[in-house]
Every structure is written in structure tokens, then in C-alpha cells.
Design an enzyme around this catalytic site. Structure first.
Site, short mmCIF file in Angstrom:
data_model
loop_
_atom_site.label_atom_id
_atom_site.label_comp_id
_atom_site.label_asym_id
_atom_site.label_seq_id
_atom_site.Cartn_x
_atom_site.Cartn_y
_atom_site.Cartn_z
N LYS A 1 11.50 -45.95 -9.03
CA LYS A 1 11.97 -45.60 -7.66
C LYS A 1 13.28 -46.18 -7.65
CE LYS A 1 10.57 -43.50 -3.92
NZ LYS A 1 9.44 -42.28 -3.92
P1 NAD Z 1 12.14 -36.40 4.88
O1 NAD Z 1 13.26 -37.31 5.17
O2 NAD Z 1 12.19 -35.24 4.49
O3 NAD Z 1 11.31 -36.78 6.20
C1 NAD Z 1 10.79 -37.64 6.80
C2 NAD Z 1 10.50 -37.52 8.41
O4 NAD Z 1 9.92 -38.73 8.90
C3 NAD Z 1 11.75 -36.92 9.11
O5 NAD Z 1 11.17 -35.89 9.86
C4 NAD Z 1 12.02 -38.06 10.03
O6 NAD Z 1 12.52 -37.71 11.41
C5 NAD Z 1 10.59 -38.65 10.05
N1 NAD Z 1 10.33 -39.96 10.68
C6 NAD Z 1 11.17 -41.24 10.19
N2 NAD Z 1 10.85 -42.26 11.11
C7 NAD Z 1 9.68 -41.88 11.85
C8 NAD Z 1 8.92 -42.42 12.66
N3 NAD Z 1 9.18 -43.97 13.01
N4 NAD Z 1 7.76 -41.78 13.31
C9 NAD Z 1 7.73 -40.23 12.91
N5 NAD Z 1 8.46 -39.90 12.13
C10 NAD Z 1 9.68 -40.38 11.59
O7 NAD Z 1 11.17 -37.27 4.02
P2 NAD Z 1 9.97 -36.88 2.73
O8 NAD Z 1 10.62 -36.39 1.60
O9 NAD Z 1 9.28 -35.63 3.73
O10 NAD Z 1 9.18 -38.02 2.79
C11 NAD Z 1 8.14 -38.45 3.54
C12 NAD Z 1 7.24 -39.31 3.18
O11 NAD Z 1 6.50 -38.70 1.95
C13 NAD Z 1 7.86 -40.68 2.58
O12 NAD Z 1 6.95 -41.61 2.61
C14 NAD Z 1 8.11 -40.22 1.07
O13 NAD Z 1 8.12 -41.70 0.14
C15 NAD Z 1 6.66 -39.52 0.70
N6 NAD Z 1 6.90 -38.57 -0.34
C16 NAD Z 1 7.66 -37.58 -0.47
C17 NAD Z 1 7.62 -36.63 -1.76
C18 NAD Z 1 8.91 -35.60 -1.97
O14 NAD Z 1 8.59 -34.88 -2.71
N7 NAD Z 1 9.57 -35.47 -0.98
C19 NAD Z 1 6.91 -36.92 -2.56
C20 NAD Z 1 5.71 -38.01 -2.36
C21 NAD Z 1 5.87 -38.70 -1.48
#
Ligand code: NAD
Length: 454
Positions: A146
Site C-alpha cells: 500500500k
Molecule cells: P474515493 O476517494 O473515490 O471516495 C471516498 C468517498 O468517501 C468520497 O465520496 C468522500 O467524500 C467520502 N468520505 C470521506 N470522508 C467521509 C466521511 N467522514 N463520511 C462519509 N463519507 C466520507 O475513494 P474510493 O476509491 O471509493 O475508496 C473508498 C474506500 O474503499 C476506501 O476505504 C478504500 O481503501 C476502499 N477500497 C477502494 C478500492 C478501489 O478500487 N478504489 C478497492 C478496495 C477498497
């Protein structure tokens, strides 16, 4: 020059000079003062402690010896770099960047890069470890890694985000490579950020699309990658639903965090006929019991709209999202958001963990007592790394699959992972999370032993 640390000398690297956000400090001060996090806050337990707890529980059950636990818990390599950037306020801001390679027994290291002010070395360690177990559970030939930079990317100009992305790549490229360590998007990093990183790596090594996944389609990205994590979550839910007496078409759901993962999960759930009754992002939360159109909300936010202003009258305090009655609650924001201060208020039947480490061990126990069925991060959100694997395979072959082929192959892997983990859970009388860690740890230990590493 990047500083390279091994597991034994790594614990000192804790500086993150620009992590002075008032909001973070206020939330921490309140949590410390009261002992228990409030409903809208994140838990005081770190992501690292969350993953360590689940790793230890599974290791106990497997009877893993203490010496091997050290090998499989501690990261193999940790790199911390300094990223000084002059921002429009005229000052040089010094951000910290991290790349942590946790375990490479099963293949090249693989993991996303997060740009967020709360990134620190312990969070990156936790997420790297989780990737090791996740790639093993999904059965894709990768290890776990990561990365992250503690910058507020969502508040910066794109030109500054680009400078940070390129500077970070310049400083960690020595330990990356298409057969060594392959990066991907995570919070606040997207296909555009991956394109900048690939371009920067290419300046030194020649055109190397397989150095990052989650790239734009125009730059050898894979069809289906952007939606893959959300789609993978939905595949898992579809496998679980019949056993829980749920039909996707009659399901209501709530999404916490309407970014990449949350909005794709919501749009695909909606395609199945399910209804979104509550949703939040960093700006706040809305609730509409008659349903919120996931596609329209996505278009509205993409066009610059604020989630809390979508459809008048729906705004609720962010802390109230968690207690909206629904069939499926999808955490898709940050870690530690479901904790002992709010788990008892949850009124869902299923938690589908799109986010990494959204549920603390204390909350896990409360939810188990409430008979809430948790499909844990370590399997539920593996769809992203599975299609990253497809993208990497296509890049290495300079070949492209169509979206249908990608989605079909993703479905096969997600269903297989669900069945393997759920049958293990049934056989041993344990929950899915513990079963997933057992399966993941066993596979990694076997690979390390077969290599002669331990
Ligand atoms: P992103 O940046 O696209 O979206 C994150 C979202 O969370 C945004 O809409 C943001 O406004 C919101 N957010 C932030 N703080 C918040 C809060 N306190 N309350 C509510 N919403 C809040 O990120 P992403 O890629 O969608 O990742 C989201 C989660 O999924 C993370 O935990 C990440 O590690 C996990 N994840 C992502 C992927 C991927 O392929 N992108 C894969 C596996 C896991």
C-alpha cells in the site's frame, strides 16, 4: 534518495508534518476526553490495531507459532519519502509519502495509493497487510502493498495533485516495477493520477503501462476497472442474498461514502432493482425513504453538485446515516467508521464492506450479537484488485479484453472466493471475516514455505 527500512527498524518513522488539520485534532481530542467515539466520528482504534486483531485471532485458530507470526505480520519493506510542494498560499508544504510492501510470497506486491491528510505509516501498514490477505483470498498471484501521501488532495488544484503524484513516483520508483510492485488508485487518487504516475515512471524506464493499474482506457487501462470494486461487492451480496432470505430486487440499502466504490456499488445495486434510501460523503448525508436515484446523484456530483443539496429536504446529520433502517449498509469511506459508539444503533441485516477496515473488533462483536451478517473488506472489496490483475495481464500481453469478458471473469472469481470462505465459515462455525483471514493466511504461509522463505 528514499530511505529504505526493514521490519525491525521501521517503528520510528512517524513524522507527518502537514497533518495539522484542525478537524482531525478536534475529533481526536473529543474521543480522548470521552473515551468512546460519538456516532459520526471514527473509532479511536487505529486501522493497524483492527487488522492486527483479526490477524491474531486467525493465527490463534491456525496455531501459527510466535516466530512465524512475526514474519507474517511485519512488513517486508517500508519506504518513507519527503514531498515538499509550494502551494498557492506561497508556502512550501512538506508532505510525507509511504510505500509499504508487506508480503511478496505469492507474487509481485500490489496495492493502491491513498492521498488523504490522515494517512500515516501505521495506516499504510494496516492497508498493506490487508492487501496480502485479500489477494490470497481472491486467489490472484500477488503479494500485498500500500502507499499514501498525507496531502488533502480533494482540496488542492489538479496541478498541485499532479506535482505530488509525480514527485511521489520519482521517489519510490526504485522499489516498484511491473514484476516487483504495482500501484493502483485508492481514496482521492483516480485514473488521472495513475496516468501521471505511469508517465513519470516511463520517463525513467520507457513506456511501462503495467507499472500501475486503474489507468484511463486511453492509456491501456482495462474496461471494467473503474467499476470493479463496487461491482465485486455486489457479486458477493448476490451470492449471500438467497441464504439470508433477501432478493436484490426488493433490497433497500445505504451507502456511506459516495466516491468510486460507493457510487458504483449503488448504481449496480440499483440496476438489480434495489433502492438506495440514504447516502453520505465528506460533505454530509441525505435520506429519502422513497429512494435516491444513484445514477442521477452520481451525475449531479460529477457536474460539481454538493451531495447534501441533491433533492431538497433530504439532509440529515451525518451521524444519523448509520441508524437508517435498511437491508444492506455499505461502508465505502474511511476505516473505523463503525465502532462501539454507533454499532448498536445500526438497523441493517447485512454490512457489505466496500471500505477497508470500516468495522472495529468491538463493533464486530456488537453486530454479531444483533445477527447482522458482515461480508468483510478482505473479500467484499477484492473486485478492484482482481480487475487490476486483469489489467496487468492485458498490459503485459499488449492485448485488450472487452468489458463483458472482464465482468464475467470478475464474477467467477468473486463467487468462488465467497463460496470458499463461506464453506470454511460453516465448517468451523465462525464468521466470514475470521474464515477469510484463515484462508488468506494459510495460502500465504504455504507459498512462503514452498519458496523456502521460512
Ligand atoms: P474515493 O476517494 O473515490 O471516495 C471516498 C468517498 O468517501 C468520497 O465520496 C468522500 O467524500 C467520502 N468520505 C470521506 N470522508 C467521509 C466521511 N467522514 N463520511 C462519509 N463519507 C466520507 O475513494 P474510493 O476509491 O471509493 O475508496 C473508498 C474506500 O474503499 C476506501 O476505504 C478504500 O481503501 C476502499 N477500497 C477502494 C478500492 C478501489 O478500487 N478504489 C478497492 C478496495 C477498497
Amino acid at each position: 534518495m528514499a530511505e529504505t527500512k526493514t521490519a525491525t527498524d521501521a517503528v520510528g518513522a512517524r513524522e507527518h508534518p502537514d497533518k495539522s488539520q484542525l478537524a482531525v485534532e478536534e475529533a481526536q481530542a473529543e474521543a480522548e476526553a470521552t473515551g468512546t467515539p460519538k456516532p459520526g466520528q471514527r473509532a479511536e482504534i487505529s486501522n493497524l490495531d483492527i487488522v492486527r486483531h483479526y490477524f491474531n485471532a486467525a493465527s490463534d485458530r491456525l496455531g501459527l507459532s510466535d516466530d512465524l507470526r512475526v514474519v507474517f505480520w511485519a512488513p517486508y519493506r517500508e519506504v518513507t519519502v519527503q514531498i515538499p510542494i509550494r502551494l498557492p498560499d506561497g508556502k512550501v508544504h512538506v508532505f510525507s509519502g509511504y510505500r509499504i510492501q508487506h508480503n511478496g510470497a505469492r507474487g509481485p506486491y500490489k496495492g493502491g495509493i491513498r492521498f488523504h491528510p490522515e494517512v500515516d505509516i501505521d495506516e499504510v501498514r494496516a492497508l498493506a497487510s490487508l492487501m496480502t490477505w485479500k489477494t490470497a483470498v481472491a486467489g490472484v498471484p500477488y503479494g500485498g502493498a500500500k502507499g499514501g501521501v498525507n496531502c488533502p488532495a480533494d482540496k488542492l488544484d489538479q496541478t498541485d495533485v499532479q506535482r505530488i503524484a509525480r514527485s511521489f513516483m520519482d521517489k519510490v520508483e526504485k522499489i516498484l516495477g511491473p514484476t516487483r510492485d504495482i500501484a493502483a488508485p485508492d481514496i482521492n487518487t483516480n485514473a488521472q493520477v495513475m496516468a501521471w504516475m505511469m508517465d513519470e515512471y516511463g520517463k525513467l524506464h520507457g513506456h511501462t503501462p503495467a507499472i500501475v493499474t486503474g489507468k484511463p482506457i486511453a492509456l491501456e487501462g482495462s474496461y471494467g476497472r473503474e467499476a470493479a470494486t463496487g461491482r465485486g461487492c455486489v457479486y458477493m451480496f448476490r451470492e449471500a442474498a438467497p441464504h439470508l432470505g433477501l432478493s436484490p430486487a426488493d433490497t433497500t440499502f445505504v451507502v456511506q461514502g459516495y466516491g468510486n466504490v460507493g457510487s458504483w456499488a449503488a448504481r449496480i445495486m440499483q440496476q438489480l432493482g434495489a433502492k438506495m434510501v440514504g447516502v453520505s460523503d465528506a460533505s454530509g448525508a441525505i435520506r429519502h425513504d422513497d429512494g435516491i436515484d444513484a445514477n442521477a446523484l452520481h451525475d449531479y456530483i460529477t457536474a460539481g453538485g454538493r451531495l447534501t443539496e441533491f433533492e431538497a429536504g433530504g439532509e440529515i446529520p451525518a451521524a444519523d446515516l448509520i441508524s437508517i433502517p435498511c437491508d444492506v449498509f455499505i461502508p465505502a469511506a474511511l476505516g473505523g467508521m463503525i465502532h462501539e459508539g454507533n454499532a448498536a444503533e445500526m438497523r441493517c441485516k447485512v454490512i457489505l464492506e466496500g471500505a477497508n477496515s470500516p468495522t472495529t473488533p468491538a463493533a464486530d462483536r456488537i453486530l454479531r450479537d444483533k445477527d447482522v451478517y458482515i461480508i468483510p473488506d478482505v473479500m467484499a472489496n477484492a473486485g478492484g484488485v482482481v480487475v487490476s490483475y486483469f489489467e496487468w495481464v492485458q498490459n503485459l500481453q499488449h492485448f485488450r479484453w472487452d468489458e463483458r469478458e472482464v465482468n464475467d471473469k470478475l464474477g467467477t472469481i468473486m463467487r468462488r472466493a465467497y463460496r470458499e470462505v463461506s464453506s470454511r465459515a460453516r465448517d468451523e462455525g465462525i464468521d466470514l471475516r475470521e474464515a477469510a483471514y484463515l484462508v488468506g493466511i494459510e495460502r500465504v504461509v504455504e507459498a512462503a514455505r514452498t519458496r523456502g522463505y521460512v
